[in-house]
Design an enzyme around this catalytic site. Structure first.
Site, PDB file in Angstrom:
ATOM      1  N   LYS A 100       0.805  -1.229   0.000  1.00 46.89           N
ATOM      2  CA  LYS A 100       0.000   0.000   0.000  1.00 46.89           C
ATOM      3  C   LYS A 100       0.840   1.282   0.000  1.00 46.89           C
ATOM      4  O   LYS A 100       0.413   2.302  -0.532  1.00 46.89           O
ATOM      5  CB  LYS A 100      -0.934   0.016   1.223  1.00 46.89           C
ATOM      6  CG  LYS A 100      -2.175  -0.843   1.074  1.00 46.89           C
ATOM      7  CD  LYS A 100      -3.031  -0.722   2.330  1.00 46.89           C
ATOM      8  CE  LYS A 100      -4.423  -1.232   2.097  1.00 46.89           C
ATOM      9  NZ  LYS A 100      -5.301  -1.053   3.261  1.00 46.89           N
TER      10      LYS A 100
ATOM     11  N   ARG B  52       0.866   2.226  21.931  1.00 46.45           N
ATOM     12  CA  ARG B  52       2.058   1.841  22.707  1.00 46.45           C
ATOM     13  C   ARG B  52       3.217   2.753  22.332  1.00 46.45           C
ATOM     14  O   ARG B  52       3.911   3.287  23.179  1.00 46.45           O
ATOM     15  CB  ARG B  52       2.455   0.398  22.369  1.00 46.45           C
ATOM     16  CG  ARG B  52       1.508  -0.652  22.822  1.00 46.45           C
ATOM     17  CD  ARG B  52       2.019  -2.015  22.447  1.00 46.45           C
ATOM     18  NE  ARG B  52       2.321  -2.153  21.012  1.00 46.45           N
ATOM     19  CZ  ARG B  52       2.538  -3.288  20.398  1.00 46.45           C
ATOM     20  NH1 ARG B  52       2.496  -4.411  21.065  1.00 46.45           N
ATOM     21  NH2 ARG B  52       2.782  -3.337  19.103  1.00 46.45           N
TER      22      ARG B  52
ATOM     23  N   LEU C  36     -12.477  -2.275  13.878  1.00 48.30           N
ATOM     24  CA  LEU C  36     -12.181  -2.422  12.445  1.00 48.30           C
ATOM     25  C   LEU C  36     -12.062  -3.892  12.072  1.00 48.30           C
ATOM     26  O   LEU C  36     -12.138  -4.245  10.906  1.00 48.30           O
ATOM     27  CB  LEU C  36     -10.870  -1.708  12.071  1.00 48.30           C
ATOM     28  CG  LEU C  36     -10.761  -0.202  12.335  1.00 48.30           C
ATOM     29  CD1 LEU C  36      -9.633   0.385  11.500  1.00 48.30           C
ATOM     30  CD2 LEU C  36     -12.049   0.523  12.055  1.00 48.30           C
TER      31      LEU C  36
HETATM   32  P1  NAP Z   1      -0.722  -1.605  11.377  1.00 46.24           P
HETATM   33  O1  NAP Z   1      -0.385  -0.510  10.441  1.00 46.24           O
HETATM   34  O2  NAP Z   1       0.192  -2.753  11.537  1.00 46.24           O
HETATM   35  O3  NAP Z   1      -0.955  -0.926  12.837  1.00 46.24           O
HETATM   36  C1  NAP Z   1      -1.301  -1.689  13.959  1.00 46.24           C
HETATM   37  C2  NAP Z   1      -1.447  -0.794  15.178  1.00 46.24           C
HETATM   38  O4  NAP Z   1      -1.882  -1.625  16.256  1.00 46.24           O
HETATM   39  C3  NAP Z   1      -0.155  -0.129  15.620  1.00 46.24           C
HETATM   40  O5  NAP Z   1      -0.444   1.158  16.078  1.00 46.24           O
HETATM   41  C4  NAP Z   1       0.340  -1.025  16.770  1.00 46.24           C
HETATM   42  O6  NAP Z   1       0.980  -0.320  17.831  1.00 46.24           O
HETATM   43  C5  NAP Z   1      -0.968  -1.532  17.353  1.00 46.24           C
HETATM   44  N1  NAP Z   1      -0.762  -2.870  17.924  1.00 46.24           N
HETATM   45  C6  NAP Z   1      -0.430  -4.012  17.261  1.00 46.24           C
HETATM   46  N2  NAP Z   1      -0.344  -5.041  18.129  1.00 46.24           N
HETATM   47  C7  NAP Z   1      -0.595  -4.521  19.357  1.00 46.24           C
HETATM   48  C8  NAP Z   1      -0.638  -5.074  20.676  1.00 46.24           C
HETATM   49  N3  NAP Z   1      -0.407  -6.376  20.886  1.00 46.24           N
HETATM   50  N4  NAP Z   1      -0.941  -4.256  21.703  1.00 46.24           N
HETATM   51  C9  NAP Z   1      -1.177  -2.937  21.505  1.00 46.24           C
HETATM   52  N5  NAP Z   1      -1.143  -2.350  20.289  1.00 46.24           N
HETATM   53  C10 NAP Z   1      -0.866  -3.140  19.232  1.00 46.24           C
HETATM   54  O7  NAP Z   1      -2.143  -2.256  11.017  1.00 46.24           O
HETATM   55  P2  NAP Z   1      -3.373  -1.524  10.280  1.00 46.24           P
HETATM   56  O8  NAP Z   1      -3.239  -1.698   8.819  1.00 46.24           O
HETATM   57  O9  NAP Z   1      -3.514  -0.178  10.843  1.00 46.24           O
HETATM   58  O10 NAP Z   1      -4.599  -2.476  10.726  1.00 46.24           O
HETATM   59  C11 NAP Z   1      -5.091  -2.465  12.052  1.00 46.24           C
HETATM   60  C12 NAP Z   1      -6.335  -3.353  12.145  1.00 46.24           C
HETATM   61  O11 NAP Z   1      -7.389  -2.834  11.333  1.00 46.24           O
HETATM   62  C13 NAP Z   1      -6.111  -4.793  11.659  1.00 46.24           C
HETATM   63  O12 NAP Z   1      -6.755  -5.655  12.532  1.00 46.24           O
HETATM   64  C14 NAP Z   1      -6.774  -4.836  10.312  1.00 46.24           C
HETATM   65  O13 NAP Z   1      -7.255  -6.122   9.995  1.00 46.24           O
HETATM   66  C15 NAP Z   1      -7.927  -3.857  10.523  1.00 46.24           C
HETATM   67  N6  NAP Z   1      -8.398  -3.265   9.259  1.00 46.24           N
HETATM   68  C16 NAP Z   1      -9.693  -3.479   8.897  1.00 46.24           C
HETATM   69  C17 NAP Z   1     -10.182  -2.918   7.729  1.00 46.24           C
HETATM   70  C18 NAP Z   1     -11.621  -3.130   7.338  1.00 46.24           C
HETATM   71  O14 NAP Z   1     -11.947  -2.958   6.158  1.00 46.24           O
HETATM   72  N7  NAP Z   1     -12.501  -3.453   8.261  1.00 46.24           N
HETATM   73  C19 NAP Z   1      -9.334  -2.158   6.906  1.00 46.24           C
HETATM   74  C20 NAP Z   1      -8.000  -1.956   7.311  1.00 46.24           C
HETATM   75  C21 NAP Z   1      -7.549  -2.531   8.491  1.00 46.24           C
HETATM   76  P3  NAP Z   1       2.538   0.125  17.854  1.00 46.24           P
HETATM   77  O15 NAP Z   1       2.632   1.280  16.907  1.00 46.24           O
HETATM   78  O16 NAP Z   1       2.762   0.507  19.261  1.00 46.24           O
HETATM   79  O17 NAP Z   1       3.285  -1.088  17.382  1.00 46.24           O
END
Ligand code: NAP
Length: 286
Positions: free
Chosen positions: A72, A157, A229
């Site tokens: 992306k 975090r 989400l």
């Molecule tokens: P990402 O860029 O990897 O970001 C993940 C975030 O979650 C980071 O801020 C990370 O914190 C935090 N995190 C991860 N593991 C953690 C833990 N064990 N404890 C506390 N914080 C934690 O992922 P993303 O693309 O933003 O996606 C996030 C979620 O949204 C996923 O579950 C994804 O499946 C969902 N999503 C859904 C849709 C939909 O269409 N419904 C679309 C997009 C994404 P740190 O910065 O501190 O590491």
């Protein structure tokens, strides 16, 4: 399924992996519904082949593409133009081929907001706690702040990551909403009034299915709107606890549906029916 002939147009998903994606179901359903002579395919693309894949979209005359993990952000340097959302978010999930010019869009955040509006939620003047500061959080914060005069607290975090988003949002001249505060989970004041919680972390899916994000730091009440989400499972533990406290909930599936509806509009100028896509995905997913 349309009859493929010499005039059939193509749209594709570029990612790695792609086999699990639900986008082919959404868009091929849409092409059938509107009798558009087009087909949506999922292409597994390795990082080193990304440039060639993008050139392929151009030279093969694809209508456009979706982009998913892990491309992306990396894809941006291969595109001709970006929308303001894609530029702000620093990530593209939709490519539009406008007569050989490839324009990068991001429909994730606008999809989230469209889903909220469809369910009648107005977040003007609301205090919103966003949990997580990754790509999805960034996209929905931009769309929320474009649409609502809201006050956001961003909890992550890694505080620095949250503060970087805060700076970009608050320096933007044309946004209605703003990020008031950035907190680490243990800085959350459980006595503070929270109107809306949005989980943008992956906590609640797969091996963390029985967890809720920042569990000890959040209290629930019946006046809250709690959004996740995550769409697999449909009702995450976070949403179940919110329901147990008689709070309103908003499901992750709606964002998946609406980001697809918005991408489809970009390629075809046609709209997709929410109810039918919702039923289709629920049959496939749950
Ligand atoms: P990402 O860029 O990897 O970001 C993940 C975030 O979650 C980071 O801020 C990370 O914190 C935090 N995190 C991860 N593991 C953690 C833990 N064990 N404890 C506390 N914080 C934690 O992922 P993303 O693309 O933003 O996606 C996030 C979620 O949204 C996923 O579950 C994804 O499946 C969902 N999503 C859904 C849709 C939909 O269409 N419904 C679309 C997009 C994404 P740190 O910065 O501190 O590491």
């Amino acid at each position: 399924m349309i009859n493929i002939d010499g005039k059939t147009k193509t749209v594709c998903l570029i990612g790695n992996p792609v086999a699990h994606s639900f986008s082919p179901f959404i868009h091929n359903f849409g092409f059938d519904l509107h009798k558009i002579n087009a087909v949506y395919l999922a292409h597994n693309v390795q990082g080193e082949d990304l440039k060639q894949a993008v050139e392929g979209i151009k030279v093969l005359g694809y209508l456009g593409a979706n982009v998913t993990y892990p491309h992306k952000t990396e894809i941006i340097k291969h595109l001709d133009e970006l929308t303001e959302s894609a530029k702000f978010i620093g990530a593209v999930n939709t490519i539009q081929n406008q007569n050989g010019k490839l324009i990068g869009h991001n429909t994730d955040g606008d999809g989230f907001v469209a889903g909220l509006k469809n369910k009648g939620h107005n977040l003007d003047k609301k205090t919103i706690y966003i949990l997580g500061a990754g790509g999805a959080a960034r996209s929905i914060i931009f769309s929320l702040c474009k649409t609502f005069q809201c006050n956001i607290t961003l909890c992550n975090r890694n505080l620095e990551k949250a503060q970087q988003i805060q700076q970009t949002v608050n320096e933007h001249p044309n946004l209605l909403g703003k990020i008031d505060t950035c907190l680490t989970p243990d800085q959350i004041d459980t006595n503070k009034t929270i109107d809306v919680i949005i989980n943008c972390t992956p906590i609640g899916m797969e091996e963390t299915m029985n967890q809720i994000p920042f569990e000890q730091h959040i209290t629930f009440n019946e006046r809250m709107l709690v959004c996740d989400l995550i769409y697999q499972p449909y009702t995450t533990k976070l949403l179940q606890i919110a329901l147990d406290h008689s709070a309103k909930v908003h499901y992750g599936l709606d964002m998946l549906i609406y980001q697809g509806i918005l991408s489809f509009e970009i390629w075809t100028n046609e709209t997709l029916p929410y109810n039918e896509i919702d039923a289709l995905l629920k049959r496939k997913l749950y």
